[in-house]
Design a protein around this motif. Structure first.
Motif, PDB file in Angstrom:
ATOM      1  N   LYS A  28    -163.703 -75.278  -2.281  1.00 23.80           N
ATOM      2  CA  LYS A  28    -164.362 -76.542  -1.388  1.00 23.80           C
ATOM      3  C   LYS A  28    -165.902 -76.831  -2.494  1.00 23.80           C
ATOM      4  CE  LYS A  28    -167.981 -75.331   2.484  1.00 23.80           C
ATOM      5  NZ  LYS A  28    -168.205 -76.508   2.567  1.00 23.80           N
ATOM      6  N   ILE A  29    -165.752 -77.808  -2.174  1.00 21.76           N
ATOM      7  CA  ILE A  29    -166.559 -78.700  -2.738  1.00 21.76           C
ATOM      8  C   ILE A  29    -168.525 -79.129  -1.948  1.00 21.76           C
ATOM      9  CG2 ILE A  29    -167.110 -80.844  -3.980  1.00 21.76           C
ATOM     10  CD1 ILE A  29    -164.908 -79.250  -5.262  1.00 21.76           C
ATOM     11  N   THR A  30    -169.947 -78.190  -3.352  1.00 22.49           N
ATOM     12  CA  THR A  30    -170.687 -79.037  -2.300  1.00 22.49           C
ATOM     13  C   THR A  30    -171.099 -80.132  -3.443  1.00 22.49           C
ATOM     14  OG1 THR A  30    -171.311 -76.658  -3.531  1.00 22.49           O
ATOM     15  CG2 THR A  30    -170.632 -76.919  -0.839  1.00 22.49           C
ATOM     16  N   VAL A  31    -172.225 -80.696  -2.715  1.00 15.47           N
ATOM     17  CA  VAL A  31    -172.850 -81.203  -3.636  1.00 15.47           C
ATOM     18  C   VAL A  31    -174.549 -81.054  -3.191  1.00 15.47           C
ATOM     19  CG1 VAL A  31    -171.761 -83.297  -3.964  1.00 15.47           C
ATOM     20  CG2 VAL A  31    -173.079 -83.247  -2.078  1.00 15.47           C
ATOM     21  N   GLU A  32    -175.476 -81.317  -4.223  1.00 17.35           N
ATOM     22  CA  GLU A  32    -177.000 -81.096  -4.131  1.00 17.35           C
ATOM     23  C   GLU A  32    -177.600 -82.351  -4.598  1.00 17.35           C
ATOM     24  OE1 GLU A  32    -179.121 -77.510  -5.954  1.00 17.35           O
ATOM     25  OE2 GLU A  32    -177.248 -77.168  -5.914  1.00 17.35           O
ATOM     26  N   GLU A  33    -177.576 -82.832  -3.264  1.00 17.44           N
ATOM     27  CA  GLU A  33    -177.491 -84.260  -3.588  1.00 17.44           C
ATOM     28  C   GLU A  33    -179.280 -84.976  -3.605  1.00 17.44           C
ATOM     29  OE1 GLU A  33    -178.286 -86.585   0.501  1.00 17.44           O
ATOM     30  OE2 GLU A  33    -175.724 -86.563   0.390  1.00 17.44           O
ATOM     31  N   ASP A  34    -180.297 -83.637  -3.529  1.00 17.49           N
ATOM     32  CA  ASP A  34    -181.599 -83.768  -4.790  1.00 17.49           C
ATOM     33  C   ASP A  34    -181.723 -84.062  -5.828  1.00 17.49           C
ATOM     34  OD1 ASP A  34    -180.877 -81.355  -3.513  1.00 17.49           O
ATOM     35  OD2 ASP A  34    -183.301 -80.213  -3.820  1.00 17.49           O
ATOM     36  N   ARG A  35    -180.591 -82.929  -6.102  1.00 14.30           N
ATOM     37  CA  ARG A  35    -180.558 -82.936  -7.848  1.00 14.30           C
ATOM     38  C   ARG A  35    -179.950 -84.182  -8.350  1.00 14.30           C
ATOM     39  NH1 ARG A  35    -178.743 -77.282  -9.694  1.00 14.30           N
ATOM     40  NH2 ARG A  35    -179.158 -78.452 -11.695  1.00 14.30           N
ATOM     41  N   CYS A  36    -178.881 -84.877  -7.416  1.00 17.06           N
ATOM     42  CA  CYS A  36    -177.910 -86.064  -8.246  1.00 17.06           C
ATOM     43  C   CYS A  36    -179.229 -86.971  -8.806  1.00 17.06           C
ATOM     44  CB  CYS A  36    -177.176 -86.601  -6.529  1.00 17.06           C
ATOM     45  SG  CYS A  36    -176.246 -88.011  -7.427  1.00 17.06           S
ATOM     46  N   VAL A  37    -178.911 -87.511  -9.461  1.00 15.93           N
ATOM     47  CA  VAL A  37    -179.418 -88.850 -10.558  1.00 15.93           C
ATOM     48  C   VAL A  37    -178.616 -90.039 -10.903  1.00 15.93           C
ATOM     49  CG1 VAL A  37    -180.723 -87.262 -11.933  1.00 15.93           C
ATOM     50  CG2 VAL A  37    -178.350 -88.291 -13.115  1.00 15.93           C
ATOM     51  N   GLY A  38    -176.897 -90.091  -9.812  1.00 18.07           N
ATOM     52  CA  GLY A  38    -176.915 -91.097  -9.741  1.00 18.07           C
ATOM     53  C   GLY A  38    -175.871 -91.967 -10.719  1.00 18.07           C
ATOM     54  N   ALA A  39    -175.947 -90.986 -12.099  1.00 17.35           N
ATOM     55  CA  ALA A  39    -174.752 -91.425 -13.099  1.00 17.35           C
ATOM     56  C   ALA A  39    -172.960 -91.282 -12.548  1.00 17.35           C
ATOM     57  CB  ALA A  39    -174.650 -90.092 -13.722  1.00 17.35           C
ATOM     58  N   GLY A  40    -172.502 -91.258 -11.672  1.00 21.18           N
ATOM     59  CA  GLY A  40    -171.845 -91.836 -10.761  1.00 21.18           C
ATOM     60  C   GLY A  40    -170.610 -91.090 -11.821  1.00 21.18           C
ATOM     61  N   LEU A  50    -170.379 -86.746  -0.648  1.00 23.85           N
ATOM     62  CA  LEU A  50    -169.115 -86.215  -0.581  1.00 23.85           C
ATOM     63  C   LEU A  50    -168.409 -86.729   0.202  1.00 23.85           C
ATOM     64  CD1 LEU A  50    -167.634 -83.543  -1.859  1.00 23.85           C
ATOM     65  CD2 LEU A  50    -169.321 -82.581   0.204  1.00 23.85           C
ATOM     66  N   LEU A  51    -166.888 -87.036   0.537  1.00 24.92           N
ATOM     67  CA  LEU A  51    -166.011 -87.660   1.241  1.00 24.92           C
ATOM     68  C   LEU A  51    -165.951 -86.797   1.921  1.00 24.92           C
ATOM     69  CD1 LEU A  51    -165.006 -91.063  -0.744  1.00 24.92           C
ATOM     70  CD2 LEU A  51    -166.713 -90.391   1.110  1.00 24.92           C
ATOM     71  N   ASP A  52    -164.786 -85.642   1.287  1.00 30.32           N
ATOM     72  CA  ASP A  52    -163.865 -84.939   1.098  1.00 30.32           C
ATOM     73  C   ASP A  52    -164.472 -82.991   0.578  1.00 30.32           C
ATOM     74  OD1 ASP A  52    -161.854 -83.573   2.117  1.00 30.32           O
ATOM     75  OD2 ASP A  52    -160.443 -83.951   1.201  1.00 30.32           O
ATOM     76  N   ALA A  53    -165.448 -82.016   1.688  1.00 27.04           N
ATOM     77  CA  ALA A  53    -165.269 -80.774   1.220  1.00 27.04           C
ATOM     78  C   ALA A  53    -164.885 -79.929   0.761  1.00 27.04           C
ATOM     79  CB  ALA A  53    -166.648 -80.515   2.771  1.00 27.04           C
ATOM     80  N   ASN A  54    -163.496 -79.910   1.750  1.00 26.11           N
ATOM     81  CA  ASN A  54    -162.407 -79.062   1.115  1.00 26.11           C
ATOM     82  C   ASN A  54    -160.948 -79.801   1.022  1.00 26.11           C
ATOM     83  OD1 ASN A  54    -163.901 -76.863   2.518  1.00 26.11           O
ATOM     84  ND2 ASN A  54    -163.491 -78.181   4.328  1.00 26.11           N
ATOM     85  N   PRO A  55    -161.028 -80.288  -0.389  1.00 28.60           N
ATOM     86  CA  PRO A  55    -159.630 -81.596  -0.401  1.00 28.60           C
ATOM     87  C   PRO A  55    -158.742 -80.461  -1.233  1.00 28.60           C
ATOM     88  CG  PRO A  55    -161.503 -81.297  -2.741  1.00 28.60           C
ATOM     89  CD  PRO A  55    -162.361 -80.045  -1.415  1.00 28.60           C
ATOM     90  N   SER A  56    -157.730 -80.786  -1.554  1.00 28.54           N
ATOM     91  CA  SER A  56    -156.060 -79.907  -2.287  1.00 28.54           C
ATOM     92  C   SER A  56    -156.306 -79.500  -2.952  1.00 28.54           C
ATOM     93  CB  SER A  56    -154.661 -81.298  -2.250  1.00 28.54           C
ATOM     94  OG  SER A  56    -155.216 -82.265  -2.550  1.00 28.54           O
TER      95      SER A  56
END
Length: 64
Positions: free
Chosen positions: A2-14, A35-41
């Motif tokens: 499971k992947i989670t992201v905190e958009e408010d912390r993101c600085v856009g480094a890529g 986040l395109l896929d929260a549950n990738p293989s």
């Protein structure tokens, strides 16, 4: 996995997109992670750990 992201912390480094474009993208207007896929293989595990480790804002969490 499971992947989670905190958009408010993101600085856009890529770095996440470079590591795993199948799972991450960036918004056009400000470069913030999408986040395109929260549950990738599990076969992407190494690349996803690399994406989380290379994030300068530590905005990505990988739970296995």
């Amino acid at each position: 996995m499971k992947i989670t992201v905190e958009e408010d912390r993101c600085v856009g480094a890529g770095q996440c997109v470079l590591a795993a474009a199948e799972v991450f993208d960036q918004r056009e207007e400000d470069g913030i992670v999408v986040l395109l896929d929260a549950n990738p293989s599990d076969e992407l595990a190494t690349r996803l750990r690399d994406a989380a480790a290379s994030c300068p804002a530590m905005a990505i969490t990988v739970a296995e």
